[in-house]
Design an enzyme around this catalytic site. Structure first.
Site, PDB file in Angstrom:
ATOM      1  N   GLU A 490      37.043  32.447  29.979  1.00 35.33           N
ATOM      2  CA  GLU A 490      38.126  32.776  29.018  1.00 35.33           C
ATOM      3  C   GLU A 490      38.157  33.102  27.531  1.00 35.33           C
ATOM      4  OE1 GLU A 490      39.347  29.085  30.616  1.00 35.33           O
ATOM      5  OE2 GLU A 490      41.117  29.668  31.097  1.00 35.33           O
ATOM      6  N   GLU A 510      37.286  27.093  38.930  1.00 35.84           N
ATOM      7  CA  GLU A 510      38.223  26.528  38.477  1.00 35.84           C
ATOM      8  C   GLU A 510      38.603  25.739  39.722  1.00 35.84           C
ATOM      9  OE1 GLU A 510      37.885  29.088  36.714  1.00 35.84           O
ATOM     10  OE2 GLU A 510      38.002  27.890  34.699  1.00 35.84           O
TER      11      GLU A 510
HETATM   12  N1  COA Z   1      29.422  21.968  33.430  1.00 38.94           N
HETATM   13  C1  COA Z   1      28.530  21.312  33.030  1.00 38.94           C
HETATM   14  N2  COA Z   1      27.326  21.211  33.421  1.00 38.94           N
HETATM   15  C2  COA Z   1      26.636  22.714  34.216  1.00 38.94           C
HETATM   16  C3  COA Z   1      27.552  23.126  34.395  1.00 38.94           C
HETATM   17  C4  COA Z   1      28.977  23.513  33.567  1.00 38.94           C
HETATM   18  N3  COA Z   1      30.358  24.163  34.192  1.00 38.94           N
HETATM   19  N4  COA Z   1      27.240  24.313  34.747  1.00 38.94           N
HETATM   20  C5  COA Z   1      26.025  24.540  35.893  1.00 38.94           C
HETATM   21  N5  COA Z   1      25.792  22.881  34.315  1.00 38.94           N
HETATM   22  C6  COA Z   1      24.255  22.770  34.885  1.00 38.94           C
HETATM   23  C7  COA Z   1      24.565  22.092  36.094  1.00 38.94           C
HETATM   24  O1  COA Z   1      24.882  20.881  36.860  1.00 38.94           O
HETATM   25  C8  COA Z   1      22.748  21.680  35.941  1.00 38.94           C
HETATM   26  O2  COA Z   1      22.104  20.346  35.765  1.00 38.94           O
HETATM   27  P1  COA Z   1      20.950  19.579  36.090  1.00 38.94           P
HETATM   28  O3  COA Z   1      19.565  20.533  36.385  1.00 38.94           O
HETATM   29  O4  COA Z   1      20.738  18.952  35.437  1.00 38.94           O
HETATM   30  O5  COA Z   1      21.254  19.621  37.322  1.00 38.94           O
HETATM   31  C9  COA Z   1      22.487  22.941  35.589  1.00 38.94           C
HETATM   32  O6  COA Z   1      23.359  23.131  34.895  1.00 38.94           O
HETATM   33  C10 COA Z   1      21.480  24.274  36.062  1.00 38.94           C
HETATM   34  O7  COA Z   1      22.445  24.780  37.012  1.00 38.94           O
HETATM   35  P2  COA Z   1      22.406  24.838  39.035  1.00 38.94           P
HETATM   36  O8  COA Z   1      23.658  23.892  39.033  1.00 38.94           O
HETATM   37  O9  COA Z   1      21.228  23.623  38.672  1.00 38.94           O
HETATM   38  O10 COA Z   1      21.583  25.879  38.616  1.00 38.94           O
HETATM   39  P3  COA Z   1      22.341  27.191  40.387  1.00 38.94           P
HETATM   40  O11 COA Z   1      21.782  28.378  40.021  1.00 38.94           O
HETATM   41  O12 COA Z   1      21.926  25.963  41.080  1.00 38.94           O
HETATM   42  O13 COA Z   1      23.839  27.018  40.175  1.00 38.94           O
HETATM   43  C11 COA Z   1      25.569  27.679  39.429  1.00 38.94           C
HETATM   44  C12 COA Z   1      25.001  27.590  38.752  1.00 38.94           C
HETATM   45  C13 COA Z   1      26.641  28.297  38.178  1.00 38.94           C
HETATM   46  C14 COA Z   1      26.870  27.812  40.143  1.00 38.94           C
HETATM   47  C15 COA Z   1      26.545  26.093  39.443  1.00 38.94           C
HETATM   48  O14 COA Z   1      25.307  25.585  37.983  1.00 38.94           O
HETATM   49  C16 COA Z   1      27.767  25.776  38.829  1.00 38.94           C
HETATM   50  O15 COA Z   1      28.675  25.737  39.884  1.00 38.94           O
HETATM   51  N6  COA Z   1      28.508  25.400  38.560  1.00 38.94           N
HETATM   52  C17 COA Z   1      29.664  24.746  37.673  1.00 38.94           C
HETATM   53  C18 COA Z   1      30.471  26.186  37.589  1.00 38.94           C
HETATM   54  C19 COA Z   1      31.925  26.117  37.558  1.00 38.94           C
HETATM   55  O16 COA Z   1      32.020  25.519  37.627  1.00 38.94           O
HETATM   56  N7  COA Z   1      32.440  26.537  36.015  1.00 38.94           N
HETATM   57  C20 COA Z   1      33.761  26.451  35.816  1.00 38.94           C
HETATM   58  C21 COA Z   1      33.846  24.872  35.035  1.00 38.94           C
HETATM   59  S1  COA Z   1      35.386  25.411  33.860  1.00 38.94           S
END
Ligand code: COA
Length: 668
Positions: A490, A510
């Site tokens: 966004e 989301e």
């Molecule tokens: N908010 C808070 N923490 C986040 C985050 C977010 N939006 N996106 C990633 N992180 C953190 C993870 O919790 C993880 O923390 P940890 O190492 O303490 O467990 C770290 O970043 C690395 O992410 P991880 O999930 O281990 O990497 P991945 O390669 O397996 O997956 C994503 C990457 C982006 C697919 C996954 O992190 C994800 O789905 N994130 C959320 C995305 C999301 O929904 N964003 C919109 C929010 S409105």
């Protein structure tokens, strides 16, 4: 020229293809595993003088790779690659065609010197030489080398295969290109390098070692278990518990003796570290009772050390304030950085603690400037300048650069600070590292805002940055160094032009969390690229990913670059060419293709909430029909708030935080 964001510097060499690690004992194999996981085709030689550590090291690679597969972090092919091209040997001649030798032997200056003398004669003149010492200055280790310019200290933190922090020491003998190249390599391979001065213990171990040493000095007033219990207010594990884990007592003796010899008796190690092997203490989550007097005494002293050392690090330019905070949290597992702690305590309390520490520990450094000076820095954004253009980088490596209100406030403050300066032509926004521009809003912050009014206000507050960009006269370019998700996307969609590296993608996840986008995600795309409405419907309703190339074909991304250096060059060139031609979202109703009914199933097959799907569809149509852009945004904020109050939101967010798939079958 060095930049705070290491990827803004064009490296003078590619990623290394052959590396030698000398020392297969404790940390060497962990450094090696990180490198093999990040650069799978790397040829890695582990060199040691005995067979047992070499055998154990190879076993460790196999165990880590197996566990990574079990946790779903690697697939089988990736895991197999980790143990391919991995060799264990006594023979230093493998260093002959290596690009980089990392010494991870014991902390013995003479031994390290001998190793580097040998490596220097064997290795190509362009190969890099680094030592993984935690305390010995580079100037001493490399004093006798004839090619000092290619040598420095790179200090990793346990566990080195996972801990993102590495200190890179800038010293007088090293070529600045070496420091830039190392920073670039580390950043490209998932680390967050922190550049520090060449003083004993560099930056972070001045905090850690003195924290432990003062805990040792306090043992005549409190037990190890009491001290660890009191320390748990500030760290995830107390000093004695960590020293037990790492067999760290002899290290404190060595490193504090080094600091005492160089900087004064106040650093002399507590005698008790020489005679005790293991401490009787309690682990994280457990605690023992202490009297209020003991509690106050220990707490003040521990805080006193943090204040003294942090101020000294900044007063002597040993490291940067934001790096100190990041390193203390990520490398040393402090719950807050020491400067944040000082901010929370307030000036009067910090002064009291400084006075008391001064009385009890004469000689320790005191803050040399008014306390407010130590708070004058951005915690989560880096600002660099290229050709009168400010490049602002979101740096939160622990959360893929996820946004929270503190981050967006800092982004806004950085823009405000420079936009009035006639010399500044515009801004580039990017994310730290090669993976993410931003993984969206910080999900951990959501639960506290799940009430309708609070959620709508949260959206409006977070959107202050975006509204500011809308009204700017100077261009703001988004340079997508990797994924742009949710709230991160966004922000991107409000920038005046979007550039992306080829592997980047755009996504609104989301709905998979049971919520609607809160910062204009259901509004802005349709008012800037109405012809791409169908693609946006799929992104918003099914969490479809849009690749950078598709976004380019649809006219959303203006340019796709092959790699990060080209992306940055293109972004800077675009700012130069853009002044005066800024796009604004359409400020009247926009006719768009209506979303056709779909089942509540995400692109990845995950079941979604039908209720939230309806909230999103209604908001898309109502916002497109709204008379003005600001009326449309308000519809978006309210729709986010409505979604945030659903049972689906609760389930989706809980599931993410508990690391499990959400179950929307009962939430509607
Ligand atoms: N908010 C808070 N923490 C986040 C985050 C977010 N939006 N996106 C990633 N992180 C953190 C993870 O919790 C993880 O923390 P940890 O190492 O303490 O467990 C770290 O970043 C690395 O992410 P991880 O999930 O281990 O990497 P991945 O390669 O397996 O997956 C994503 C990457 C982006 C697919 C996954 O992190 C994800 O789905 N994130 C959320 C995305 C999301 O929904 N964003 C919109 C929010 S409105």
């Amino acid at each position: 020229m060095t930049h705070a964001n290491p990827l803004l510097v064009e490296p003078s060499r590619p990623l290394p293809a052959r590396i030698v690690i000398v020392g297969a004992g404790t940390i060497g194999p962990d450094i090696g595993y990180y490198l093999k996981a990040a650069i799978p085709d790397l040829t890695l030689h582990l060199v040691d003088v005995a067979q047992t550590p070499l055998d154990r090291a190879i076993q460790r690679f196999e165990t880590y790779a197996r566990k990574a597969v079990e946790r779903g972090k690697l697939n089988k092919t990736q895991a197999e690659k980790i143990t391919q091209r991995l060799y264990a040997t006594f023979d230093y001649s493998v260093a002959q065609d290596a690009d980089w030798a990392i010494e991870a032997a014991t902390e013995d200056l003479e031994l390290k010197r001998r190793i580097f003398a040998r490596l220097e004669t064997l290795m190509r003149p362009d190969a890099m030489l680094t030592s993984n010492t935690s305390s010995l200055p580079a100037e001493r280790i490399f004093a006798e080398l004839s090619s000092k310019h290619r040598a420095t200290v790179t200090h990793f933190f346990a566990p080195a295969w996972r801990n993102p922090i590495v200190e890179v020491i800038r010293w007088s003998g090293a070529d600045s290109r070496l420091i830039d190249d190392l920073n670039w390599i580390f950043c490209m391979t998932g680390k967050a390098p922190l550049v520090t001065a060449d003083v004993p213990c560099f930056m972070l171990d001045r905090i850690f070692d003195n924290w432990c040493n003062d805990a040792g000095l306090l043992l005549d007033r409190a037990s190890a278990a009491e001290i660890d219990t009191i320390a748990a207010e500030f760290v995830h594990a107390g000093p004695f518990f960590v020293l037990n884990l790492t067999n760290g007592n002899p290290i404190i003796v060595e490193t504090n003796a080094l600091q005492a010899d160089e900087e004064g008796e106040h650093y002399r190690p507590a005698a008790v570290f020489r005679s005790v092997e293991k401490w009787r203490t309690v682990g994280p989550g457990k605690g023992v009772e202490a009297t209020p007097e003991t509690r106050a005494l220990v707490r003040d002293r521990l805080l006193g050390i943090l204040v003294s050392q942090s101020a000294d690090i900044l007063d002597r330019n040993i490291g940067a304030a934001a790096d100190l905070e990041l390193g203390c949290r990520l490398a040393l597992a402090f719950k807050s950085g020491p400067l944040d702690l000082m901010r929370q305590l307030g000036d009067a309390e910090v002064h009291r603690i400084v006075e008391r520490t001064g009385r009890e520990r004469p000689g320790l450094p005191k803050p040399g400037r008014p306390l407010a000076h130590y708070q004058d820095f951005a915690r989560h954004v880096l600002v660099d300048e290229i050709d009168n253009i400010k490049v602002i980088t979101i740096r939160r490596p622990e959360a893929l650069n996820a946004l929270n209100d503190e981050v967006t406030d800092e982004l806004l403050a950085a823009i405000r600070r420079f936009e009035g300066d006639p010399a500044v032509r515009g801004f580039v926004l990017t994310g730290y590292g090669p993976r993410a521009f931003s993984a969206g809003a910080e999900i951990g912050r959501f639960p506290s805002v799940l009430g309708a009014e609070a959620a709508a206000q949260y959206s409006r507050d977070c959107a202050r940055l975006l509204a500011h960009i809308d009204a700017m006269d100077k261009p703001v370019i988004a340079a997508l160094n990797g994924m742009a998700l949710g709230g991160g996307l966004e922000v991107v969609l409000r920038c005046h032009s979007i550039l992306a590296v080829r592997g980047a993608y755009l996504q609104f996840p989301e709905i998979t969390l049971g919520i609607a986008p809160g910062l204009g995600g259901m509004v802005v795309p349709y008012r800037r690229w109405p012809k791409a409405a169908r693609a946006f419907h799929d992104m918003l309703r099914r969490a479809d990913r849009m690749s950078a190339t598709t976004a380019h074909e649809l006219g959303i991304v203006d340019e796709v670059a092959d790699d990060i250096p080209s992306l940055m060059r293109a972004a800077v060139a675009r700012v130069r060419g853009m002044s005066g031609h800024l796009v604004r979202p359409i400020d009247q109703p926009v006719p768009i293709e209506q979303p056709q009914p779909i089942k509540p199933i995400a692109a990845n097959g995950q079941r979604l909430s039908a209720k939230v799907l309806r909230i999103i569809e209604t908001a898309i149509c109502d916002a497109a029909a709204a008379p003005t852009f600001s009326a449309a945004l308000e519809i978006g904020y309210r729709a986010f708030a409505a979604s945030a109050c659903t049972a689906a939101a609760r389930e989706g967010i809980d599931a993410f935080l508990q690391r499990r798939p959400p179950d929307f079958s009962k939430t509607g």
